[in-house]
Design a protein around this motif. Sequence first.
Motif, mmCIF file in Angstrom:
data_model
loop_
_atom_site.group_PDB
_atom_site.id
_atom_site.type_symbol
_atom_site.label_atom_id
_atom_site.label_comp_id
_atom_site.label_asym_id
_atom_site.label_seq_id
_atom_site.Cartn_x
_atom_site.Cartn_y
_atom_site.Cartn_z
ATOM 1 N N SER A 189 -29.734 -7.241 -32.254
ATOM 2 C CA SER A 189 -28.522 -6.782 -33.951
ATOM 3 C C SER A 189 -27.056 -7.303 -34.305
ATOM 4 C CB SER A 189 -28.266 -4.814 -33.957
ATOM 5 O OG SER A 189 -27.290 -5.297 -35.145
ATOM 6 N N VAL A 190 -27.305 -8.165 -35.531
ATOM 7 C CA VAL A 190 -26.429 -8.849 -35.916
ATOM 8 C C VAL A 190 -24.978 -7.831 -35.598
ATOM 9 C CG1 VAL A 190 -26.350 -7.910 -38.011
ATOM 10 C CG2 VAL A 190 -26.044 -10.255 -37.172
ATOM 11 N N PHE A 191 -25.355 -6.912 -35.884
ATOM 12 C CA PHE A 191 -23.638 -5.904 -36.136
ATOM 13 C C PHE A 191 -23.146 -5.935 -34.256
ATOM 14 C CE2 PHE A 191 -26.878 -4.274 -39.425
ATOM 15 C CZ PHE A 191 -25.375 -4.700 -40.488
ATOM 16 N N ASP A 192 -24.349 -6.389 -33.780
ATOM 17 C CA ASP A 192 -23.392 -5.535 -31.890
ATOM 18 C C ASP A 192 -23.445 -6.980 -30.966
ATOM 19 O OD1 ASP A 192 -23.884 -2.959 -32.594
ATOM 20 O OD2 ASP A 192 -25.527 -2.656 -32.667
ATOM 21 N N ALA A 193 -24.164 -7.895 -31.658
ATOM 22 C CA ALA A 193 -24.430 -9.586 -30.940
ATOM 23 C C ALA A 193 -22.632 -9.833 -30.422
ATOM 24 C CB ALA A 193 -25.330 -10.320 -31.429
ATOM 25 N N GLU A 194 -22.792 -10.379 -29.409
ATOM 26 C CA GLU A 194 -21.700 -11.309 -29.254
ATOM 27 C C GLU A 194 -21.177 -12.779 -29.630
ATOM 28 O OE1 GLU A 194 -20.169 -11.341 -25.234
ATOM 29 O OE2 GLU A 194 -20.295 -9.353 -24.759
ATOM 30 N N LEU A 195 -20.904 -13.190 -30.453
ATOM 31 C CA LEU A 195 -20.621 -14.286 -31.343
ATOM 32 C C LEU A 195 -19.603 -15.512 -30.452
ATOM 33 C CD1 LEU A 195 -22.282 -13.296 -34.812
ATOM 34 C CD2 LEU A 195 -23.564 -13.938 -32.846
ATOM 35 N N PRO A 196 -20.288 -16.557 -30.724
ATOM 36 C CA PRO A 196 -19.509 -17.407 -30.076
ATOM 37 C C PRO A 196 -18.522 -17.804 -31.596
ATOM 38 C CG PRO A 196 -21.031 -18.733 -30.924
ATOM 39 C CD PRO A 196 -21.145 -17.279 -30.618
ATOM 40 N N LEU A 222 -31.631 -12.926 -33.925
ATOM 41 C CA LEU A 222 -30.709 -11.823 -34.413
ATOM 42 C C LEU A 222 -31.662 -10.816 -35.584
ATOM 43 C CD1 LEU A 222 -27.652 -13.010 -35.054
ATOM 44 C CD2 LEU A 222 -28.057 -11.768 -32.879
ATOM 45 N N SER A 223 -31.193 -9.194 -35.125
ATOM 46 C CA SER A 223 -32.245 -8.305 -36.287
ATOM 47 C C SER A 223 -30.782 -7.930 -37.319
ATOM 48 C CB SER A 223 -32.898 -7.712 -34.885
ATOM 49 O OG SER A 223 -32.018 -6.720 -34.741
ATOM 50 N N ILE A 224 -30.947 -7.142 -38.146
ATOM 51 C CA ILE A 224 -30.234 -6.894 -39.036
ATOM 52 C C ILE A 224 -31.945 -4.600 -38.848
ATOM 53 C CG2 ILE A 224 -30.376 -5.741 -41.524
ATOM 54 C CD1 ILE A 224 -29.804 -8.986 -42.053
ATOM 55 N N PRO A 225 -30.496 -3.629 -38.263
ATOM 56 C CA PRO A 225 -31.637 -2.667 -38.303
ATOM 57 C C PRO A 225 -32.164 -2.415 -40.428
ATOM 58 C CG PRO A 225 -29.446 -2.709 -36.664
ATOM 59 C CD PRO A 225 -29.313 -3.970 -37.910
ATOM 60 N N LEU A 226 -32.829 -1.165 -40.075
ATOM 61 C CA LEU A 226 -33.547 -1.176 -41.469
ATOM 62 C C LEU A 226 -34.132 0.066 -41.294
ATOM 63 C CD1 LEU A 226 -35.727 -4.187 -42.049
ATOM 64 C CD2 LEU A 226 -33.309 -3.673 -42.949
ATOM 65 N N GLU A 245 -20.779 -9.267 -42.950
ATOM 66 C CA GLU A 245 -20.878 -9.661 -40.700
ATOM 67 C C GLU A 245 -19.795 -9.880 -40.599
ATOM 68 O OE1 GLU A 245 -20.622 -7.401 -37.100
ATOM 69 O OE2 GLU A 245 -20.675 -6.845 -39.726
ATOM 70 N N LEU A 246 -20.441 -11.459 -40.802
ATOM 71 C CA LEU A 246 -19.105 -13.091 -40.085
ATOM 72 C C LEU A 246 -17.978 -12.309 -41.103
ATOM 73 C CD1 LEU A 246 -21.396 -15.013 -39.942
ATOM 74 C CD2 LEU A 246 -21.560 -13.997 -38.434
ATOM 75 N N ALA A 247 -17.677 -11.916 -41.806
ATOM 76 C CA ALA A 247 -16.339 -11.798 -43.139
ATOM 77 C C ALA A 247 -15.700 -10.992 -42.537
ATOM 78 C CB ALA A 247 -16.754 -11.806 -44.368
#
Length: 250
Positions: A189-196, A222-226, A245-247
Amino acid sequence: MHAEVSPKDRFLTVYGRKPVLEALGDTSLDIDKVVIADSARGSSLTEIRKAARERSIPVTSASAHRVKVLAGNGKQDQGVLADVVAPHMRPLSAALAEHPLPRRLLLLDGITTQSNVGMILRTATAAGIEGIVVPRKGVASLDPIVVKASAGVAFRAPVLRCATAPDAVIDLLEAGYPLYALGAQAPASVFDAELPDRAAFVLGAETLGVSEQVRELVTEWLSIPLHGGVESLNVSAAAAVLCFELARRG
């Protein structure tokens, strides 16, 4: 010695009599020049010349064919265009030569609906994304429809220009950016993934999604949960979710 930057990487070209007059009326915009077809007539052109003269903006004449070529739109230019300086627009290569490098970048891949491009520019700029890569081929031209959809933000958006999306991906990967893409079936998920701290995110076309050439080079999906049986979001809505989400992550 730096190569001269193309006018296409410095200006947004506004065409049509009303859009040009509106641009001239916005004193916050720096306008390089106005070009009017030598065969064009009408009271609105008199207003345009007057407004340009009041701001000491050069007005030049060209053939109707030349105006169509410069505008990139043979049906709606109405014999007039203006080159508006986009202060934050530059080649992608210039951004990748900076120190430090931009942290988060968006890459538009095959998005051809002008309203979507305009809304993405507005949203990404509002969310503080440091660069939006808009290829010259395969993506809607940055025309008055895009500017209108962005509510004028397109003039000030941090647009990075390149030839094609695959060209951009190669340059981004070589510069050390992992490439993330949105996919409905992605397990992360885009909300949970570890991102550099530094990464690029690709947004694919409205119906076809990420192009095959770019798809092969994606680092992670990455997915957006729907919920509620909704299968997907419009690309500009998905961009808004991603950007903010990045912000939120800071």
